[in-house]
Design a protein around this motif. Structure first.
Motif, PDB file in Angstrom:
ATOM      1  N   ASP A  86     -25.218 -21.548 -25.771  1.00  0.00           N
ATOM      2  CA  ASP A  86     -26.215 -21.623 -27.149  1.00  0.00           C
ATOM      3  C   ASP A  86     -24.899 -22.286 -27.653  1.00  0.00           C
ATOM      4  N   ASP A  87     -23.812 -22.149 -27.969  1.00  0.00           N
ATOM      5  CA  ASP A  87     -22.271 -21.936 -28.577  1.00  0.00           C
ATOM      6  C   ASP A  87     -21.761 -23.065 -28.096  1.00  0.00           C
ATOM      7  N   THR A 142     -24.317 -26.379 -29.191  1.00  0.00           N
ATOM      8  CA  THR A 142     -23.840 -26.722 -30.597  1.00  0.00           C
ATOM      9  C   THR A 142     -22.725 -27.390 -31.058  1.00  0.00           C
ATOM     10  N   LEU A 160     -23.801 -30.315 -33.522  1.00  0.00           N
ATOM     11  CA  LEU A 160     -24.846 -29.611 -35.043  1.00  0.00           C
ATOM     12  C   LEU A 160     -24.308 -28.317 -35.578  1.00  0.00           C
ATOM     13  N   ARG A 209     -24.641 -23.063 -35.779  1.00  0.00           N
ATOM     14  CA  ARG A 209     -24.966 -22.125 -34.061  1.00  0.00           C
ATOM     15  C   ARG A 209     -26.723 -21.811 -34.994  1.00  0.00           C
ATOM     16  N   PRO A 210     -27.650 -21.817 -33.975  1.00  0.00           N
ATOM     17  CA  PRO A 210     -28.849 -21.566 -34.101  1.00  0.00           C
ATOM     18  C   PRO A 210     -29.229 -20.275 -35.039  1.00  0.00           C
ATOM     19  N   GLU A 228     -33.707 -20.874 -27.907  1.00  0.00           N
ATOM     20  CA  GLU A 228     -32.668 -20.738 -29.517  1.00  0.00           C
ATOM     21  C   GLU A 228     -33.405 -20.281 -30.276  1.00  0.00           C
TER      22      GLU A 228
END
Lengths: 211, 211
Positions: free
Chosen positions: A70-71, A74, A79, A82-83, A143
């Motif tokens: 996810d990192d 992002t 983004l 990060r969510p 996520e």
């Protein structure tokens, strides 16, 4: 031309898979490879190992620069947040008021110029290719909404997540893309007041209570 | 190759503004000019006279083929239905159940392959250019939501219309573009049951009643 900044130094020298000049932007290589891998394989199908291979670097270097998939995502899509860093705190207080807190959170990210630009870019990618749609679908599902749904422990969790996503993506289209007034220029607090209850119902209320 | 169909005959011969061969597809010329005029001037700024001029035909010919600007727009963008033909009957019974009836109506159009293709195309156009966004904004505002809001006679009519539009455009993104499950494959009746109450609140309920 100004002088170039000194090249970033990794903490360790990974084994090299290909011939590459010293001092290059390996983090940038990883992100470029990540954008391709996510677009080709979706969020679920892409792996840190595969991204490392595509970037021609040792997988340990990916783990050095990034905390997880996810990192990387992002950073690759720039983004603003990060969510998990923003979603988890919003979930912590429990289901009461979750709808308002989520709308407020998303607006705090999207109402800034980079946040707005990035969410619209992600949405555009989903409209221009099946791969882009799949990438956004899987990223949102794993996520963002999986976290929310797991925290709520409500019935029909996947339906709730997809309904909440439909309203939030519609808010992006109406407020930032099509610019429907007065929603487009409403103060964030007012958006929270009118859209928050919808998310509250979708996530934690009683569904299928038509009329 | 099969033989070409006989060219469509207009009921009257308009004065010609340019040199054009006989028997051509003048309706097609009008629609091509309309797409350009709508994209350039938006839905509000485009006029039947301007479209006729751009197509090189007499304005009376436009009035012969089409009942009005909304009719030209519907044909130019191959929308499966003309909004007033479907929206007005849904409004007639009054505010009770308006949310469900509207969701059911939109699904009946969008769940068909051509309907789905066209609404996604309109949405894509709005994401790729400011002109496309403006066109969709003005069309939705004037032809769809102005009718609904006028029929309801509720407070905050523009806000209600933009909120309803946000949920419906979000449904398009979630169900047809990003294909979030289970919303993407839910039976229309079930979509009506879960989304209908949201539209009912936005259009005819009490707004700003957070929690």
């Amino acid at each position: 031309m100004t002088s170039l900044p000194a090249p970033a130094e990794g903490p360790e020298q990974p084994r090299r898979r290909g011939r590459r000049p010293a001092g290059e932007d390996r983090r940038g290589d990883i992100l470029a490879a990540a954008r391709e891998e996510f677009a080709r394989r979706g969020f679920d199908g892409a792996t840190l190992r595969g991204i490392a291979r595509a970037a021609g670097v040792d997988p340990r270097l990916v783990h050095h620069y990034f905390e997880g998939k996810d990192d990387v995502f992002t950073a690759a899509f720039e983004l603003p947040v990060r969510p998990q860093d923003v979603v988890d705190p919003v979930l912590a207080p429990g289901p009461d008021g979750i709808g308002e807190r989520l709308v407020r959170l998303f607006l705090s990210v999207w109402d800034s110029p980079p946040g707005r630009q990035r969410i619209v870019a992600l949405l555009s990618a989903s409209l221009t290719s099946e791969a882009g749609a799949r990438m956004l679908r899987e990223f949102l599902t794993r996520e963002v909404f999986a976290r929310i749904v797991a925290a709520l422990r409500a019935d029909d969790p996947e339906l709730r997540a997809s309904l909440a996503a439909s309203q939030m993506m519609g808010l992006v289209v109406a407020r930032y893309v099509v610019a429907l007034e007065p929603l487009a220029s409403l103060e964030p607090d007012d958006v929270v007041e009118v859209i928050g209850p919808t998310l509250q119902t979708y996530l934690a209320g009683t569904l299928r209570t038509a009329r």
